[in-house]
Design an enzyme around this catalytic site. Structure first.
Site: not given
Length: 139
Positions: A90, A31, A88, A101
């Site tokens: 995935h 990530e 961010h 999260d």
């Protein structure tokens, strides 16, 4: 922030996606994360600033490097912009908030943008209790 929509300039979107693709191509996939800058009142993102992911398990989690994050936010604010939120990726799952999260979200009122290397993105505002999804408009 009152709008239920996030506007993101195409260059900022391209920067986020390019960063996500680099993370997905690493071995193992990881990530990536960063700070979104722009106008928080208008909920508009004009720039994305990568930050090192210092999570123990970067393949399935992210943690913004605290010193880099503070430095970037200070630079953004010195330039007259706001920290609108964070992004961010995935690399191996859908771009929706995970249980991790939700557990780690700690900035109420800020935008959390999540993307997949294939170009899918979702945006959410953290209310302090839950994520509220925002529509995304690419400008």
């Amino acid at each position: 922030m009152t709008s239920s929509r996030l506007s993101i300039e195409r260059d900022a979107q391209d920067s986020v996606l390019s960063h996500a693709r680099k993370g997905a191509a690493s071995d193992p996939p990881a990530e990536v994360c960063g700070v979104l800058a722009g106008d928080s009142d208008a909920r508009t993102v004009t720039a994305a600033h990568p930050v090192s992911n210092v999570a123990d398990e970067p393949r399935v989690a992210y943690e913004l490097d605290p010193e880099e994050t503070v430095s970037i936010i200070e630079a953004v604010e010195s330039a007259g912009d706001d920290a609108v939120g964070f992004y961010h990726s995935h690399p191996e799952s859908a771009p929706v908030p995970s249980a991790t999260d939700r557990e780690q979200a700690s900035w109420p009122g800020y935008v959390y943008l999540i993307c997949s290397p294939d170009g899918r993105m979702t945006a959410h505002e953290w209310t302090g209790n839950e994520f509220s999804e925002l529509a995304i408009a690419v400008e």
